[in-house]
Design an enzyme around this catalytic site. Structure first.
Site, PDB file in Angstrom:
ATOM      1  CE  LYS A 156      -3.820  -2.313   2.368  1.00 43.02           C
ATOM      2  NZ  LYS A 156      -4.715  -2.333   3.543  1.00 43.02           N
ATOM      3  CG  ASP A 211      -9.666  19.840 -12.820  1.00 50.47           C
ATOM      4  OD1 ASP A 211     -10.678  19.517 -12.175  1.00 50.47           O
ATOM      5  OD2 ASP A 211      -8.919  19.004 -13.353  1.00 50.47           O
TER       6      ASP A 211
END
Length: 266
Positions: A156, A211
């Site tokens: 991970k 964005d």
């Protein structure tokens, strides 16, 4: 100092909101994102901004009330078909000097003036703003060699990388690699130039960048802007948005200026 803002997209991922309001006018805590960007450019020393428009172009032009807005000289060019992130540059007059080109759907606290200065000092044909990002991988990542032997195992991991921020400074000569017409995207233009031996510089900034392409991203941007407007606009003065017309799209031209179709830098 001159800039071009690409504001022609439909904002399909923001529907149904963008069925009536174009994405560049989507409000971020009450202020159209495009108005925030133009104020930032003005504060950084830019004096002339060209807006490349497409979807609901008349609404965007009307939001500024003319070609002079808060100390900026504006002009408008109309995309009659989707041209990507580099194709609209072929509608403009040839660049006389380095020009900043950016997307109209970004909330960022990047120092535009510093990016411009670094570009000019570097001597590069183009400079790309790069934003550090990271992703936490939810699984173990395994790497094997050509004999299928495991050579690395990471549980991970967090992966760090740089993303293009949709902000560029381009020298006039770089645009000789731009086709004279049709859709063309900035990554393709820059890779073509790089493969031809042009120097493409990266400007890494470790600040706010997002964005507003999805409702979740738009809400994130609104929270960030609401929490610290001075970080983005350099002032504690309240900023109000301009009213946006919701009348139906008309067929009238985007402005009295003719749409130019000659290639840039040719």
């Amino acid at each position: 100092m001159r800039a071009v803002v690409l504001a022609g997209g439909e904002g399909r991922r923001l529907r149904p909101a963008t069925l009536t309001v174009p994405k560049p006018l989507m409000p971020v805590d009450g202020v159209p994102i495009l108005h925030i960007i133009l104020r930032q450019l003005r504060n950084a020393g830019f004096t002339h901004v060209t807006l490349s428009l497409g979807y609901r172009a008349h609404m965007i032009e009307d939001s500024f009330g003319g070609t002079h807005w808060e100390g900026l000289q504006l002009d408008f060019r109309l995309e009659t078909e989707p041209l990507g992130t580099a194709g609209p540059l072929a509608l403009l007059d040839p660049f006389e000097d380095a020009t900043l080109v950016m997307n109209a759907d970004l909330l960022t606290d990047i120092d535009f003036a510093d990016m411009w200065a670094c570009h000019k000092k570097s001597g590069a044909a183009a400079t790309i703003a790069l934003a550090p990002q990271s992703i936490d991988i939810a699984h173990g990542v395994v790497r094997i060699d050509q004999d299928s032997q495991v050579v690395d195992f990471r549980e991970k991991p967090r992966m760090d990388f740089l993303v293009s921020g949709g902000i560029y400074v381009l020298e006039p000569g770089l645009l000789r690699f731009l086709p004279p017409a049709g859709r063309h995207d900035m990554p393709t233009l820059l890779e073509t130039a790089r493969a031809a031996g042009e120097r493409i510089e990266g400007y890494v900034f470790d600040g706010e960048w997002c964005d507003i392409g999805t409702p979740e991203q738009l809400e994130r941007a609104a929270r960030a802007f609401r929490a610290d407007r001075a970080r983005y606009l350099g002032t504690d003065e309240p900023v109000s948005g301009h009213p946006v017309s919701d009348r139906p799209v008309s067929d009238r031209p985007v402005s009295e200026n003719p749409v130019r179709k000659e290639a840039v830098g040719r």
